[in-house]
Write a protein that holds these residues in place. Structure first.
Motif, PDB file in Angstrom:
ATOM      1  N   VAL A 194     -13.462   8.543  27.791  1.00 11.96           N
ATOM      2  CA  VAL A 194     -14.754   9.200  27.646  1.00 11.96           C
ATOM      3  C   VAL A 194     -14.543  10.581  27.052  1.00 11.96           C
ATOM      4  O   VAL A 194     -13.462  11.158  27.149  1.00 11.96           O
ATOM      5  N   THR A 195     -15.578  11.079  26.422  1.00 16.64           N
ATOM      6  CA  THR A 195     -15.561  12.437  25.915  1.00 16.64           C
ATOM      7  C   THR A 195     -16.522  13.263  26.749  1.00 16.64           C
ATOM      8  O   THR A 195     -17.072  12.771  27.732  1.00 16.64           O
ATOM      9  N   MET A 253      -5.768   7.496  35.212  1.00 16.87           N
ATOM     10  CA  MET A 253      -4.975   7.766  34.011  1.00 16.87           C
ATOM     11  C   MET A 253      -5.870   7.960  32.791  1.00 16.87           C
ATOM     12  O   MET A 253      -5.664   8.888  32.008  1.00 16.87           O
ATOM     13  N   ASN A 254      -6.851   7.087  32.626  1.00 17.04           N
ATOM     14  CA  ASN A 254      -7.767   7.261  31.497  1.00 17.04           C
ATOM     15  C   ASN A 254      -8.576   8.549  31.639  1.00 17.04           C
ATOM     16  O   ASN A 254      -8.978   9.149  30.649  1.00 17.04           O
ATOM     17  N   GLY A 255      -8.803   8.964  32.895  1.00 14.94           N
ATOM     18  CA  GLY A 255      -9.472  10.239  33.122  1.00 14.94           C
ATOM     19  C   GLY A 255      -8.618  11.398  32.633  1.00 14.94           C
ATOM     20  O   GLY A 255      -9.127  12.344  32.016  1.00 14.94           O
ATOM     21  N   SER A 259     -22.700   3.744  29.561  1.00 13.18           N
ATOM     22  CA  SER A 259     -22.617   2.452  28.872  1.00 13.18           C
ATOM     23  C   SER A 259     -21.592   1.543  29.529  1.00 13.18           C
ATOM     24  O   SER A 259     -21.758   0.320  29.569  1.00 13.18           O
ATOM     25  N   TYR A 260     -20.507   2.141  30.074  1.00 13.67           N
ATOM     26  CA  TYR A 260     -19.508   1.348  30.792  1.00 13.67           C
ATOM     27  C   TYR A 260     -20.110   0.769  32.078  1.00 13.67           C
ATOM     28  O   TYR A 260     -19.849  -0.372  32.449  1.00 13.67           O
ATOM     29  N   GLY A 269     -16.585  10.982  35.551  1.00 13.74           N
ATOM     30  CA  GLY A 269     -16.348   9.610  35.107  1.00 13.74           C
ATOM     31  C   GLY A 269     -15.030   9.021  35.557  1.00 13.74           C
ATOM     32  O   GLY A 269     -14.711   7.870  35.230  1.00 13.74           O
ATOM     33  N   PHE A 270     -14.252   9.787  36.331  1.00 14.08           N
ATOM     34  CA  PHE A 270     -12.939   9.314  36.799  1.00 14.08           C
ATOM     35  C   PHE A 270     -13.047   7.992  37.554  1.00 14.08           C
ATOM     36  O   PHE A 270     -12.208   7.110  37.388  1.00 14.08           O
ATOM     37  N   TYR A 271     -14.062   7.866  38.387  1.00 12.88           N
ATOM     38  CA  TYR A 271     -14.188   6.684  39.236  1.00 12.88           C
ATOM     39  C   TYR A 271     -14.346   5.416  38.406  1.00 12.88           C
ATOM     40  O   TYR A 271     -13.853   4.349  38.775  1.00 12.88           O
TER      41      TYR A 271
END
Length: 203
Positions: free
Chosen positions: A27-28, A162-164, A39-40, A155-157
């Protein structure tokens, strides 16, 4: 016409960056980040969410930045929403989150800088960053980073730890690029403000 082409180019760069981040599950920040995260969650199209989320910020923009800036911002948001709508025609890239995050953020950084220099934005924190730079001479790149950092944390949850972290790296990359162009952005905004004041004095 030249101004429109600059906006089109800035939106195209940003749209490519957002698409790469989306394919990398990163995410940005700002309203674009909120739209991607949403959207996710709800499996709704980014272009629709991005446009709707920005609506409340138009009011602030009209009151603080003027109609010309607001209309330019609405145009940029509309172009970006349209471009991302057609992003499905692009091939699916097999990029690692790190590489995808860096590449996507470079596109976004140069895209947003192009918009800022030409008196436009993509709504949300972009508007506030430009206003604070104009009013208090704050670094628009750093202001963007603070607000975007908060959005990414929220949006971490949904995207995972890692993607966070990759997302935080992403906003750091494009914030540095925006900060690099802060002088040009400031000079452009000052010129527009001085021109506006001159018109008011002579009218």
């Amino acid at each position: 016409m030249k101004h429109f082409l600059y906006l089109l180019f800035g939106c195209l760069l940003t749209a490519i960056g957002v698409t790469i981040l989306g394919q990398s599950q990163i995410v940005t920040g700002g309203t674009a980040g909120l739209a991607l995260s949403t959207s996710y969650i709800f499996n709704l199209p980014f272009y629709l969410l991005f446009f709707v989320i920005n609506i409340p910020f138009y009011v602030f923009s009209v009151l603080r930045m003027g109609w010309k800036f607001t209309l330019s911002t609405v145009l940029s948001i509309s172009m970006l929403s349209t471009m991302t709508y057609f992003s499905y025609v692009l091939p699916e890239l097999s990029l690692t989150p790190v590489f995808g995050g860096v590449i996507g953020s470079v596109f976004i950084g140069f895209g947003l800088s192009t918009l800022f220099i030409n008196g436009s934005s993509l709504g949300g924190a972009n508007i506030l960053a430009l206003y604070l730079q104009r009013k208090f001479n704050w670094d628009s790149g750093k202001v963007n980073f603070v607000f975007d950092f908060v959005v990414v944390l929220s949006g971490f949850y949904f995207i995972g730890f890692m993607n966070g972290l990759y997302s935080i790296m992403s906003i750091a990359v494009y914030s540095v690029i925006i900060s690099y162009f802060k002088t040009q952005i400031k000079e452009r905004n000052q010129y527009k403000e001085e021109k506006k004041q001159l018109v008011l004095k002579t009218s």
